[in-house]
Enzyme design. Sequence first.
Site, PDB file in Angstrom:
ATOM      1  N   GLU A  33      -8.866  14.061  10.364  1.00 49.56           N
ATOM      2  CA  GLU A  33      -7.859  13.080  10.786  1.00 49.56           C
ATOM      3  C   GLU A  33      -8.496  11.735  11.105  1.00 49.56           C
ATOM      4  O   GLU A  33      -7.967  10.684  10.757  1.00 49.56           O
ATOM      5  CB  GLU A  33      -7.090  13.591  12.010  1.00 49.56           C
ATOM      6  CG  GLU A  33      -6.137  14.733  11.709  1.00 49.56           C
ATOM      7  CD  GLU A  33      -5.030  14.346  10.739  1.00 49.56           C
ATOM      8  OE1 GLU A  33      -4.712  13.150  10.650  1.00 49.56           O
ATOM      9  OE2 GLU A  33      -4.516  15.240  10.042  1.00 49.56           O
ATOM     10  N   THR A  39      -9.453   5.470   5.636  1.00 47.41           N
ATOM     11  CA  THR A  39      -9.791   5.386   4.213  1.00 47.41           C
ATOM     12  C   THR A  39      -8.799   6.186   3.382  1.00 47.41           C
ATOM     13  O   THR A  39      -8.047   6.996   3.900  1.00 47.41           O
ATOM     14  CB  THR A  39     -11.233   5.887   3.970  1.00 47.41           C
ATOM     15  OG1 THR A  39     -11.578   5.629   2.627  1.00 47.41           O
ATOM     16  CG2 THR A  39     -11.371   7.372   4.236  1.00 47.41           C
ATOM     17  N   LEU A  76     -17.489   3.381   6.161  1.00 48.42           N
ATOM     18  CA  LEU A  76     -16.094   3.669   6.507  1.00 48.42           C
ATOM     19  C   LEU A  76     -15.478   2.571   7.375  1.00 48.42           C
ATOM     20  O   LEU A  76     -14.264   2.434   7.423  1.00 48.42           O
ATOM     21  CB  LEU A  76     -15.994   4.998   7.281  1.00 48.42           C
ATOM     22  CG  LEU A  76     -15.902   6.274   6.450  1.00 48.42           C
ATOM     23  CD1 LEU A  76     -15.967   7.492   7.351  1.00 48.42           C
ATOM     24  CD2 LEU A  76     -14.625   6.300   5.633  1.00 48.42           C
ATOM     25  N   TYR A 116      -1.343  10.292  18.165  1.00 43.58           N
ATOM     26  CA  TYR A 116      -1.269  10.817  16.800  1.00 43.58           C
ATOM     27  C   TYR A 116      -2.268  11.965  16.596  1.00 43.58           C
ATOM     28  O   TYR A 116      -1.906  13.051  16.142  1.00 43.58           O
ATOM     29  CB  TYR A 116      -1.527   9.697  15.768  1.00 43.58           C
ATOM     30  CG  TYR A 116      -1.787  10.280  14.417  1.00 43.58           C
ATOM     31  CD1 TYR A 116      -0.721  10.724  13.640  1.00 43.58           C
ATOM     32  CD2 TYR A 116      -3.079  10.492  13.953  1.00 43.58           C
ATOM     33  CE1 TYR A 116      -0.941  11.344  12.424  1.00 43.58           C
ATOM     34  CE2 TYR A 116      -3.318  11.112  12.742  1.00 43.58           C
ATOM     35  CZ  TYR A 116      -2.243  11.528  11.987  1.00 43.58           C
ATOM     36  OH  TYR A 116      -2.469  12.161  10.790  1.00 43.58           O
ATOM     37  N   ASP A 134       2.432   8.725  12.175  1.00 44.91           N
ATOM     38  CA  ASP A 134       1.472   7.787  11.577  1.00 44.91           C
ATOM     39  C   ASP A 134       2.244   6.821  10.675  1.00 44.91           C
ATOM     40  O   ASP A 134       3.483   6.830  10.646  1.00 44.91           O
ATOM     41  CB  ASP A 134       0.382   8.545  10.807  1.00 44.91           C
ATOM     42  CG  ASP A 134       0.911   9.188   9.534  1.00 44.91           C
ATOM     43  OD1 ASP A 134       2.151   9.267   9.361  1.00 44.91           O
ATOM     44  OD2 ASP A 134       0.090   9.602   8.689  1.00 44.91           O
ATOM     45  N   CYS A 204      19.738   9.799   2.877  1.00 42.88           N
ATOM     46  CA  CYS A 204      18.874   8.662   3.220  1.00 42.88           C
ATOM     47  C   CYS A 204      19.703   7.379   3.375  1.00 42.88           C
ATOM     48  O   CYS A 204      20.226   6.838   2.394  1.00 42.88           O
ATOM     49  CB  CYS A 204      17.813   8.489   2.140  1.00 42.88           C
ATOM     50  SG  CYS A 204      16.713   7.104   2.475  1.00 42.88           S
TER      51      CYS A 204
HETATM   52  S1  SF4 Z   1      15.602   8.240  -0.988  1.00 45.29           S
HETATM   53 FE1  SF4 Z   1      13.911   6.839  -1.304  1.00 45.29          FE
HETATM   54  S2  SF4 Z   1      13.699   5.749   0.616  1.00 45.29           S
HETATM   55 FE2  SF4 Z   1      14.940   7.562   1.027  1.00 45.29          FE
HETATM   56  S3  SF4 Z   1      13.463   9.101   1.705  1.00 45.29           S
HETATM   57 FE3  SF4 Z   1      13.741   9.361  -0.497  1.00 45.29          FE
HETATM   58  S4  SF4 Z   1      12.094   8.135  -1.419  1.00 45.29           S
HETATM   59 FE4  SF4 Z   1      12.304   7.483   0.725  1.00 45.29          FE
END
Ligand code: SF4
Length: 351
Positions: A33, A39, A76, A116, A134, A204
């Site tokens: 982690e 990187t 790094l 995290y 993250d 989404c």
């Molecule tokens: S629909 Fe597009 S923006 Fe939404 S989670 Fe999936 S890849 Fe990400």
Amino acid sequence: MNVSDILTTWYQDNKRDLPWRKVHDPYLIWISEIILQQTRIAQGMDYYLRFVERFPDIYSLAEAPEDEVLRYWQGLGYYSRARNLHEAARTLAKQFGGKFPTEYEAIRSLKGIGDYTAAAITSLAWDLPYPVVDGNVFRVLSRLFALDTPIDTGKGKKIYTELAASIMPKSDTGLHNQAIMEFGALQCIPQNPDCKHCPLQAQCLGYATGTPQAYPVKQNKTKTRNRYFHYLNIIYKSKTWLNRRSGKDIWKGLYEFPLIETASPADFADLQQTEAFHHLLSDAGELQISLEISNLKHVLTHQILYASFYKVEINEPIASLQQYIEVPIDSLDRYAVPRLIQLYLEKTGEK
Ligand code: SF4
């Protein structure tokens, strides 16, 4: 299926085969982690394998000299992370019998381990219910919920952490955390997310806005400052001199040639007028100076360095060099140096 189920199903089908994914050893998870925080995976893999081969457990890292740990970290960047790893390993060896404690708060209290990393270790090693947040997770969540609270604010961090916890299942939290991070790394990427083939498309909200790339939002107040470094590779009878950096500045513990820093760009004539130049070379008698590299730009987080390198050949030892470490030129590779110095050595064929 809920969001977590969709993510973990996607993960099982799409995950990359990476060595640290096959282990539940908190030490190995921790090392991977920290390396991956700075990187890309392709480069990080080599560093990880070399690092854990040399330091396979807490004791081997705790007992190693700091110089050696920094040498394994060389290239790094963010060397404070390597020093923190080393210090935390020593704490684990001394106070915890060489083992990781299983409580989140005890892990979080170790040097260099933030929210995290503590969440990653506790969930991946023991499936404890701590969400990782993250850059990948910020991006996925901000798009999924079309959230415009800036992620680089205290308020943003709090909201995103709560949101991440709210979609986390009660069991298999390590799997869930790995799935959402990998999803951000491969599917919901910063530019051109693959929305067309995304299993989360239907829920989404960012996708529904038509511009998912607009998320996450950043406040971004941090300014970048320019610095002007002038290095003197001073040579006498196949020897050169190095300084070990200390203090709170960049590259603590790494080695570099004697450095003169100026507040603005400076050519050789300007450099000769500086007090530091006088202090270092006024007793040198006859010397030959050549500019080997001029104005090499080196970008760090919040700083841009412009570095020049001068080769200075002297005919007799000078007292001002006593504050530096005398090093045979053919032994330079025994010293951990910043990437900038390494570039110079590579360009001039000294390494
Ligand atoms: S629909 Fe597009 S923006 Fe939404 S989670 Fe999936 S890849 Fe990400």
